[in-house]
Design a protein around this motif. Structure first.
Motif, PDB file in Angstrom:
ATOM      1  N   GLY A 148      -2.782  -0.302  20.943  1.00 29.89           N
ATOM      2  CA  GLY A 148      -1.408  -0.495  20.483  1.00 29.89           C
ATOM      3  C   GLY A 148      -0.369  -0.606  21.589  1.00 29.89           C
ATOM      4  O   GLY A 148       0.820  -0.735  21.307  1.00 29.89           O
ATOM      5  N   LEU A 181       4.060   4.793  20.344  1.00 32.21           N
ATOM      6  CA  LEU A 181       3.107   3.684  20.154  1.00 32.21           C
ATOM      7  C   LEU A 181       1.923   4.104  19.301  1.00 32.21           C
ATOM      8  O   LEU A 181       0.971   3.338  19.146  1.00 32.21           O
ATOM      9  N   THR A 190       5.770  -3.017   7.441  1.00 35.57           N
ATOM     10  CA  THR A 190       4.337  -3.192   7.261  1.00 35.57           C
ATOM     11  C   THR A 190       3.898  -2.605   5.915  1.00 35.57           C
ATOM     12  O   THR A 190       4.214  -1.467   5.585  1.00 35.57           O
ATOM     13  N   GLN A 191       3.186  -3.426   5.161  1.00 38.18           N
ATOM     14  CA  GLN A 191       2.775  -3.019   3.812  1.00 38.18           C
ATOM     15  C   GLN A 191       1.465  -2.240   3.797  1.00 38.18           C
ATOM     16  O   GLN A 191       1.226  -1.443   2.901  1.00 38.18           O
ATOM     17  N   ALA A 192       0.620  -2.536   4.783  1.00 33.62           N
ATOM     18  CA  ALA A 192      -0.682  -1.869   4.786  1.00 33.62           C
ATOM     19  C   ALA A 192      -1.181  -1.664   6.202  1.00 33.62           C
ATOM     20  O   ALA A 192      -1.033  -2.536   7.057  1.00 33.62           O
ATOM     21  N   TYR A 193      -1.738  -0.474   6.430  1.00 36.65           N
ATOM     22  CA  TYR A 193      -2.358  -0.185   7.715  1.00 36.65           C
ATOM     23  C   TYR A 193      -3.778   0.294   7.439  1.00 36.65           C
ATOM     24  O   TYR A 193      -3.987   1.313   6.785  1.00 36.65           O
ATOM     25  N   TYR A 194      -4.733  -0.485   7.926  1.00 38.60           N
ATOM     26  CA  TYR A 194      -6.135  -0.153   7.688  1.00 38.60           C
ATOM     27  C   TYR A 194      -6.745   0.481   8.922  1.00 38.60           C
ATOM     28  O   TYR A 194      -6.475   0.058  10.045  1.00 38.60           O
ATOM     29  N   GLU A 206      -1.492   7.825  11.385  1.00 39.07           N
ATOM     30  CA  GLU A 206      -2.807   7.856  10.739  1.00 39.07           C
ATOM     31  C   GLU A 206      -3.950   7.910  11.749  1.00 39.07           C
ATOM     32  O   GLU A 206      -5.049   8.346  11.445  1.00 39.07           O
ATOM     33  N   MET A 251      -5.236  -4.301  16.104  1.00 40.30           N
ATOM     34  CA  MET A 251      -4.620  -3.449  17.107  1.00 40.30           C
ATOM     35  C   MET A 251      -5.644  -2.423  17.595  1.00 40.30           C
ATOM     36  O   MET A 251      -6.337  -1.820  16.790  1.00 40.30           O
ATOM     37  N   ALA A 252      -5.725  -2.248  18.896  1.00 41.51           N
ATOM     38  CA  ALA A 252      -6.677  -1.258  19.427  1.00 41.51           C
ATOM     39  C   ALA A 252      -5.898  -0.055  19.960  1.00 41.51           C
ATOM     40  O   ALA A 252      -5.643   0.894  19.240  1.00 41.51           O
ATOM     41  N   VAL A 255      -1.773  -4.532   9.147  1.00 40.57           N
ATOM     42  CA  VAL A 255      -2.276  -4.211  10.483  1.00 40.57           C
ATOM     43  C   VAL A 255      -3.599  -3.461  10.341  1.00 40.57           C
ATOM     44  O   VAL A 255      -3.763  -2.656   9.421  1.00 40.57           O
ATOM     45  N   ILE A 274       6.300  -4.509  17.739  1.00 41.23           N
ATOM     46  CA  ILE A 274       6.633  -4.110  16.367  1.00 41.23           C
ATOM     47  C   ILE A 274       7.884  -3.220  16.371  1.00 41.23           C
ATOM     48  O   ILE A 274       8.808  -3.419  15.574  1.00 41.23           O
ATOM     49  N   ASN A 275       7.927  -2.270  17.307  1.00 40.28           N
ATOM     50  CA  ASN A 275       9.093  -1.377  17.399  1.00 40.28           C
ATOM     51  C   ASN A 275      10.384  -2.148  17.644  1.00 40.28           C
ATOM     52  O   ASN A 275      11.455  -1.764  17.177  1.00 40.28           O
ATOM     53  N   ASP A 276      10.272  -3.257  18.393  1.00 35.76           N
ATOM     54  CA  ASP A 276      11.449  -4.062  18.714  1.00 35.76           C
ATOM     55  C   ASP A 276      11.794  -5.076  17.624  1.00 35.76           C
ATOM     56  O   ASP A 276      12.790  -5.774  17.731  1.00 35.76           O
ATOM     57  N   MET A 283       2.354  -2.434  19.594  1.00 29.89           N
ATOM     58  CA  MET A 283       3.388  -1.545  19.051  1.00 29.89           C
ATOM     59  C   MET A 283       4.783  -1.768  19.640  1.00 29.89           C
ATOM     60  O   MET A 283       5.773  -1.731  18.889  1.00 29.89           O
ATOM     61  N   PRO A 284       4.907  -2.009  20.965  1.00 31.24           N
ATOM     62  CA  PRO A 284       6.258  -2.284  21.475  1.00 31.24           C
ATOM     63  C   PRO A 284       6.901  -3.484  20.780  1.00 31.24           C
ATOM     64  O   PRO A 284       8.110  -3.467  20.494  1.00 31.24           O
ATOM     65  N   ARG A 313       0.342   7.475   2.679  1.00 30.64           N
ATOM     66  CA  ARG A 313      -0.894   8.252   2.757  1.00 30.64           C
ATOM     67  C   ARG A 313      -0.616   9.635   3.322  1.00 30.64           C
ATOM     68  O   ARG A 313       0.327   9.823   4.077  1.00 30.64           O
ATOM     69  N   LYS A 354      10.923   3.225  23.196  1.00 33.09           N
ATOM     70  CA  LYS A 354      10.026   2.757  22.128  1.00 33.09           C
ATOM     71  C   LYS A 354       9.130   1.609  22.580  1.00 33.09           C
ATOM     72  O   LYS A 354       8.719   0.755  21.782  1.00 33.09           O
ATOM     73  N   GLN A 355       8.885   1.552  23.888  1.00 31.96           N
ATOM     74  CA  GLN A 355       8.042   0.509  24.460  1.00 31.96           C
ATOM     75  C   GLN A 355       6.871   1.109  25.228  1.00 31.96           C
ATOM     76  O   GLN A 355       6.147   0.392  25.908  1.00 31.96           O
ATOM     77  N   PRO A 402       2.784   3.095   5.885  1.00 36.38           N
ATOM     78  CA  PRO A 402       1.899   2.413   6.819  1.00 36.38           C
ATOM     79  C   PRO A 402       2.550   2.193   8.188  1.00 36.38           C
ATOM     80  O   PRO A 402       3.698   1.747   8.260  1.00 36.38           O
ATOM     81  N   LEU A 403       1.819   2.540   9.226  1.00 35.89           N
ATOM     82  CA  LEU A 403       2.207   2.315  10.621  1.00 35.89           C
ATOM     83  C   LEU A 403       3.347   3.210  11.137  1.00 35.89           C
ATOM     84  O   LEU A 403       3.878   2.978  12.213  1.00 35.89           O
ATOM     85  N   MET A 407       0.849  -1.182   0.000  1.00 40.33           N
ATOM     86  CA  MET A 407       0.000   0.000   0.000  1.00 40.33           C
ATOM     87  C   MET A 407       0.889   1.238   0.000  1.00 40.33           C
ATOM     88  O   MET A 407       1.905   1.283   0.670  1.00 40.33           O
TER      89      MET A 407
END
Ligand SMILES: Cc1cc2nc3c(=O)[nH]c(=O)nc-3n(C[C@H](O)[C@H](O)[C@H](O)COP(=O)(O)OP(=O)(O)OC[C@H]3O[C@@H](n4cnc5c(N)ncnc54)[C@H](O)[C@@H]3O)c2cc1C
Lengths: 165, 283
Positions: free
Chosen positions: B32, A63, B3-7, A67, B29-30, B49, B39-41, B36-37, A4, A43-44, A21-22, A1
């Motif tokens: 996060g 976190l 990550t290729q797509a975030y909806y 978007e 993910m609500a 996602v 993913i960040n790591d 997210m931690p 954006r 970053k946690q 994304p993200l 994707m």
């Protein structure tokens, strides 16, 4: 994707960024926009050095996908700082020796700002509770707590004389 | 891999549609604060996602005997919602301010141990979990939600959309024992609800967190209390039974041995609070 476009208000100014994304708000602020007062610590979500205010509420920008904040109001320490001089919270941090290395300071001040906005006369325990998610590893917490208490007094005293941002 | 797509779906229908389309490879993910931690790591690197912040799952309403709490209601919101004091207390015991502004009620059901300090209160309240998929809805008691360490009954394609909490009767107590007062992992967390009929216990619910693979109810301890007077002997025995039901782990915060030792202590303190509340209500 594809990337954006995200539109949000940053320190009172309508801002548009293009994000992959993200991408987090932290990355957008520091790496895309050059707003480096927002720090990158663990970053946690564990240290609070990346705290920003979203619609007045402290959040961990490390976190938070950019978007997710489309259309919202983001305030960083840069936005708190007046054109001339310092915000009363900043001045209180200076006067109370509440900063040493300074890495946590931006997050601490923003939490202080959010607290004083909702509770202009916080008790000591209110301040401690508000700061529970923000770690300081050098000057320790006492001068920080005192600085926020001091700022509350200064802001109450000058209330009516001038409007603070 | 990035990550290729975030909806960011704008409704539950859109969200479950995306889940049906992409299957289990789509990370939900609500708030996060857990996802997210990782993913960040670089521990987790999801290709796709889906964020739930805009999916319209953030309302609280009341209908025939229960409160319906949207899955993405934040813990800060629960802190200001004063219908059920036990849930307010529980919300305050998750993270610090900024984390509570992000962390959700639904996300807490999936928290790895010793997290789950909000879910444990929901468990004591006999909450039910509403699962929504493209095919429809089903309602599962929270008590049957967990199937093991970080596994639940949630099927591919399903989302937690709502948590239903029956309007509680009785006295409640919530105690989280940890290394510091706030923003700290649980050593043991106790959520209790006791209903008395005169001097005797007519309903007892004792939920524990931090001392097992997920929050759980100490059923034998509850049975011990039901029908008895809340005296020292009954409380001590219930505490021992609760410790027997536990399966604590060693981590950086506390040893399994210590966690197990602290269960009877915290059960006693929680029940003592309830005894004290009953006494002051009786005056
Ligand atoms: C510094 C810090 C301190 C913390 N302190 C505590 C604490 O004291 N006590 C405690 O219990 N927890 C604590 N946590 C953990 C976490 O913040 C909470 O458990 C929180 O409630 C998780 O919610 P979330 O919405 O952020 O989860 P997310 O990260 O958004 O979700 C985690 C996972 O749950 C699943 N999920 C979430 N929502 C749904 C849904 N609606 N439907 C289906 N699947 C879903 C997904 O698989 C997702 O990947 C802490 C975290 C941090 C970073």
């Amino acid at each position: 994707m594809a990337s954006r476009i995200v539109e949000f208000t940053l320190n009172g100014r309508l801002t548009e960024v293009m994000v992959k994304p993200l991408t987090t708000v932290q990355t957008v602020l520091r790496e895309q926009l050059g707003y480096t007062a927002t720090k990158s610590g663990c970053k946690q979500g564990g240290c609070g050095s990346c705290t920003v205010l979203v619609d007045g509420q402290p959040m961990m920008s490390c976190l938070l996908p950019a978007e997710d904040i489309a259309g919202q109001d983001v305030v960083t320490l840069e936005g708190l700082t007046p054109r001339d001089g310092l915000h009363p919270l900043q001045q209180a941090f200076v006067d109370n020796y509440a900063a040493q290395c300074g890495y946590c300071t931006s997050g601490m001040i923003l939490v202080g700002k959010a607290l004083l906005d909702s509770n202009p006369e916080p008790l000591r325990d209110d301040i401690i509770d508000a700061l529970a998610g923000n770690y300081c590893r050098c000057t320790a917490y006492e001068p920080i707590i005192e600085a926020i208490q001091d700022a509350a007094g200064r802001m109450a005293a000058s209330n009516g004389k001038e409007a603070h941002r | 891999m990035t990550t290729q797509a975030y909806y960011l779906p704008k409704s539950v229908d859109e969200a479950v549609g995306l889940l049906a389309e992409h299957g289990p490879s789509l990370l939900v993910m609500a708030g996060g604060t857990i996802a997210m931690p990782l993913i960040n790591d670089g521990i987790s690197f999801p290709e796709r996602v889906m964020g739930l912040r805009r999916a319209g799952l953030d309302s609280i309403s009341r209908s025939n005997g229960h409160h319906a709490i949207g899955a993405t209601v934040t813990l800060s919101r629960m802190l200001t919602w004063d219908e059920i004091p036990l849930l307010q207390k529980a919300a305050h015991n998750v993270g610090g301010w900024a984390i509570r502004n992000m962390a959700t009620v639904g996300g807490n059901l999936f928290a790895p141990p010793p997290s789950g300090d909000f879910a444990v209160a929901l468990l004591a309240l006999d909450a039910q979990v509403v699962l929504t998929s493209a095919a429809g809805q089903r309602v599962v008691p929270l008590n049957d939600f967990y199937t093991g360490f970080m596994t639940t009954v949630v099927q591919p394609g399903e989302l937690v959309s709502e948590i239903r909490v029956p309007v509680p009767a009785g006295q409640t107590a919530y105690l989280k024992f940890a290394r510091r007062e706030t923003n700290t992992p649980s050593i043991v967390t106790v959520a209790a609800l006791i209903t008395l009929d005169g001097q005797r216990v007519s309903d007892a619910r004792l939920a524990l967190n931090g001392v097992g693979p997920h929050p759980f109810r100490a059923r034998r301890a509850e049975s011990r209390l039901i029908g008895s007077v809340l005296d020292e002997a009954a409380i001590a025995h219930a505490g021992e039974l609760a410790a027997e039901a536990s399966d604590p782990m060693d981590d950086a915060v506390a040893s399994a041995w210590y966690r197990r030792k602290m269960i009877p202590v915290m059960v006693r303190r929680a029940l003592a609070q309830i005894v004290a509340k009953e006494a002051s209500d009786g005056i």
